[in-house]
Design an enzyme around this catalytic site. Structure first.
Site, PDB file in Angstrom:
ATOM      1  N   LYS A   8       0.825  -1.216   0.000  1.00 21.01           N
ATOM      2  CA  LYS A   8       0.000   0.000   0.000  1.00 21.01           C
ATOM      3  C   LYS A   8       0.858   1.263   0.000  1.00 21.01           C
ATOM      4  O   LYS A   8       0.649   2.154  -0.802  1.00 21.01           O
ATOM      5  CB  LYS A   8      -0.924   0.044   1.234  1.00 21.01           C
ATOM      6  N   ARG A  83     -10.311   0.903   8.478  1.00 22.14           N
ATOM      7  CA  ARG A  83      -9.907  -0.480   8.717  1.00 22.14           C
ATOM      8  C   ARG A  83     -10.937  -1.243   9.545  1.00 22.14           C
ATOM      9  O   ARG A  83     -10.744  -2.420   9.811  1.00 22.14           O
ATOM     10  CB  ARG A  83      -8.611  -0.473   9.524  1.00 22.14           C
ATOM     11  N   ARG A 122      11.256  -6.896   5.304  1.00 24.63           N
ATOM     12  CA  ARG A 122      11.228  -5.467   5.632  1.00 24.63           C
ATOM     13  C   ARG A 122      11.715  -5.245   7.062  1.00 24.63           C
ATOM     14  O   ARG A 122      12.413  -4.279   7.352  1.00 24.63           O
ATOM     15  CB  ARG A 122       9.817  -4.899   5.447  1.00 24.63           C
ATOM     16  N   ARG A 128      11.436  -1.959  11.198  1.00 26.16           N
ATOM     17  CA  ARG A 128      10.140  -1.488  11.728  1.00 26.16           C
ATOM     18  C   ARG A 128       9.747  -2.380  12.896  1.00 26.16           C
ATOM     19  O   ARG A 128       9.772  -3.596  12.782  1.00 26.16           O
ATOM     20  CB  ARG A 128       9.087  -1.545  10.608  1.00 26.16           C
ATOM     21  N   ARG A 139      -1.266  -8.867  13.141  1.00 26.89           N
ATOM     22  CA  ARG A 139      -1.764  -7.881  12.167  1.00 26.89           C
ATOM     23  C   ARG A 139      -2.565  -8.559  11.056  1.00 26.89           C
ATOM     24  O   ARG A 139      -3.560  -8.020  10.583  1.00 26.89           O
ATOM     25  CB  ARG A 139      -0.584  -7.080  11.590  1.00 26.89           C
TER      26      ARG A 139
HETATM   27  P1  AMP Z   1       0.177   0.319   8.657  1.00 27.12           P
HETATM   28  O1  AMP Z   1       1.408   1.126   8.419  1.00 27.12           O
HETATM   29  O2  AMP Z   1      -0.979   0.756   7.797  1.00 27.12           O
HETATM   30  O3  AMP Z   1       0.436  -1.156   8.549  1.00 27.12           O
HETATM   31  O4  AMP Z   1      -0.277   0.595  10.169  1.00 27.12           O
HETATM   32  C1  AMP Z   1       0.595   0.328  11.250  1.00 27.12           C
HETATM   33  C2  AMP Z   1      -0.192   0.305  12.553  1.00 27.12           C
HETATM   34  O5  AMP Z   1      -0.816   1.583  12.767  1.00 27.12           O
HETATM   35  C3  AMP Z   1      -1.342  -0.693  12.598  1.00 27.12           C
HETATM   36  O6  AMP Z   1      -0.909  -2.006  12.952  1.00 27.12           O
HETATM   37  C4  AMP Z   1      -2.201  -0.067  13.693  1.00 27.12           C
HETATM   38  O7  AMP Z   1      -1.658  -0.265  14.982  1.00 27.12           O
HETATM   39  C5  AMP Z   1      -2.078   1.425  13.372  1.00 27.12           C
HETATM   40  N1  AMP Z   1      -3.105   1.842  12.395  1.00 27.12           N
HETATM   41  C6  AMP Z   1      -2.898   2.276  11.116  1.00 27.12           C
HETATM   42  N2  AMP Z   1      -4.054   2.581  10.516  1.00 27.12           N
HETATM   43  C7  AMP Z   1      -5.033   2.333  11.413  1.00 27.12           C
HETATM   44  C8  AMP Z   1      -6.450   2.426  11.391  1.00 27.12           C
HETATM   45  N3  AMP Z   1      -7.115   2.840  10.286  1.00 27.12           N
HETATM   46  N4  AMP Z   1      -7.133   2.079  12.512  1.00 27.12           N
HETATM   47  C9  AMP Z   1      -6.493   1.679  13.623  1.00 27.12           C
HETATM   48  N5  AMP Z   1      -5.165   1.538  13.721  1.00 27.12           N
HETATM   49  C10 AMP Z   1      -4.423   1.864  12.624  1.00 27.12           C
END
Ligand code: AMP
Length: 193
Positions: A8, A83, A122, A128, A139
């Protein structure tokens, strides 16, 4: 939309440049908050580290303020939001308030084994904190349980475009462009908007 590791964030860069809209990533905003040590960062750090979602009220607030910024008036790309079904409802109200609408929900699809492989790689390369085996599993579970229903909800509205996210970054980008150009009113001669 797409599971963790589907690409993404990588594809958001291309989409943002091609359609001249800001890419708004909730994950990036939360990571920036953690890095800066802001009150929001302190609040969400443990959640990010464990792979759990940040509570809807906090996430909805962050997105709704971001969508009010001047660069978002002509459009935007949301990366990683909504989400949960509650976030879909919050986004619906936020957009209704501004008389805006969601044109397309793009879903990047990648098989689970490939996602795990990419995320572990990654984790090694970028360090990360949530790219470790235990957090990755969490996740992916969260994605299946909470985010797949979001895709089903948007599919019932007829606005979902699914693209194959395997292969090279350029191959996926080409598939995305083919799916989004008609929605964004872009012809082979370029954007006429
Ligand atoms: P991502 O970089 O999109 O994989 O997001 C990393 C982390 O940020 C996720 O595992 C959640 O802890 C938090 N996060 C990101 N987007 C959301 C969302 N829309 N709702 C809740 N938590 C989020």
């Amino acid at each position: 939309m797409g599971a963790p590791g589907s690409g993404k964030g990588t594809q958001a860069v291309t989409i943002s440049a091609r359609y001249r809209v800001p890419a708004i990533s909730t994950g990036d905003m939360f990571r920036a908050a953690v890095a800066s040590g802001s009150p929001l960062g302190v609040q969400v750090k443990a959640l990010l580290d464990s792979g759990a979602l940040v509570p809807d009220e906090i996430t909805d607030q962050v997105v709704s303020s971001r969508l009010r910024e001047p660069d978002a008036t002509a459009g935007w790309l949301l990366d990683g939001y909504p989400r949960t079904l509650a976030q879909v409802a919050a986004l619906d109200s936020c957009l209704a308030e501004y008389d805006k609408q969601l044109n397309c929900v793009l879903v990047i699809e990648v098989p689970t084994e490939e996602l795990i492989h990419r995320l572990l790689l990654r984790g090694e390369r970028e360090g990360r904190s949530d790219d470790n085996a235990e957090t990755i599993a969490r996740r992916l579970d969260v994605y299946r349980d909470q985010t797949e229903p979001v895709i089903a909800q948007y599919a019932s509205r007829g606005i979902v475009a699914r693209v194959d996210g395997t292969g090279t970054v350029a191959e996926t980008a080409a598939r995305i462009t083919a799916a989004l150009d008609p929605v964004a009113g872009v012809t082979s001669r370029g954007c006429d908007c």
